[in-house]
Design an enzyme around this catalytic site. Structure first.
Site: not given
Ligand code: FPP
Length: 240
Positions: A21, A188, A23-24, A69-70, A38, A34
């Site tokens: 968690d 987490r 990435n965004g 997530n969709w 990822h 975003r």
């Molecule tokens: C949650 O962070 C992350 C996800 C929903 C996607 C995770 C996917 C990856 C790390 C890439 C997948 C590829 C590989 C090779 C493992 P968030 O986007 O909800 O973050 P935020 O809460 O800060 O917005």
């Protein structure tokens, strides 16, 4: 089984699960889209998967895409799917070298035929290797339990099982995680304090470690820290 011990001489759990968690927020902090977050998250995964292998972790389970997530934009969803596809192509190419066994938890039927094919190929071609990575893809803990219940109900209808015979062990056998021991440690990052529908059944006695680092910044030192927090816990499994 004796837990393996890493360079710092600390025992490591057999099975570690991670909610990747943050990435965004990582991307937003840098003024990036975003999807760039990822992509950085996928890099962090590569490093951590390698590090887990050197530590002797036997199972690594990562939450890559949930049933919820969709709801994200089509752009973001296809960005994550593309990263997964690229990773699987690379994994198929380097299979002999990395010797990782791939497994997928989730309903893959909603993924593109191309990605489904890559998942099937990665799983079937790696079945003889020992270190297992479980990708949770279109995965939800509740969805998994509904699916397991349906499968059991069907066995009852087919005369293969009786309702009163159902045990915890049997129910586990209907889950995506069948044959995989429950995770001892669930990490987490990103400061959120929720389980978000991740491994609801399997986490009954898992130790949670919540950390403030965003997933793309998560590195081997953070994993060491999570493992050392885990090693300081007193696990009683309901006993005293
Ligand atoms: C949650 O962070 C992350 C996800 C929903 C996607 C995770 C996917 C990856 C790390 C890439 C997948 C590829 C590989 C090779 C493992 P968030 O986007 O909800 O973050 P935020 O809460 O800060 O917005």
């Amino acid at each position: 089984m004796t837990p393996s011990v890493n360079e710092n001489k600390q025992p490591v759990p057999r099975h570690i699960a991670i909610i990747m968690d943050g990435n965004g927020r990582w991307a937003k902090n840098r003024g990036l889209p975003r999807t760039a977050g990822h992509a950085a998250g996928a890099e962090a995964f590569r490093k951590i998967a390698n590090y887990c292998r050197t530590l002797g972790v036997e199972y690594l389970t990562v939450y890559a895409f949930s049933t919820e997530n969709w709801k994200r934009s089509a752009d973001e969803v296809s960005g994550i799917m593309r990263l997964l596809g690229n990773y699987l192509k690379e994994a198929l190419r380097d299979m002999e070298k990395n010797r990782v066994r791939f497994c997928f938890f989730g309903d893959l039927s909603r993924l593109s035929p191309n990605l489904q094919k890559l998942c099937e190929e990665a799983q079937s071609k790696s079945s003889d290797y020992d270190v297992q990575v479980n990708f949770c893809l279109n995965y939800g803990g509740r969805d998994e339990l509904v699916r397991a219940t349906r499968l059991f109900a069907q066995d009852v209808v087919d005369g293969k099982a009786q309702p009163q015979d159902l045990t915890e062990e049997m129910l586990s056998g209907y889950l995506y995680s069948k044959d995989v021991p429950d995770p001892e440690l669930i990490i987490r990052p990103s400061g959120e304090l929720r389980t978000s529908n991740f491994l609801l059944w399997q986490s009954a006695y898992s130790e949670y470690v919540f950390m403030n680092v965003l997933w793309p910044d998560f590195g081997p030192d953070d994993l060491d820290e999570a493992i050392s927090q885990y090693n300081r816990r007193n696990r009683r499994f309901g006993g005293v």
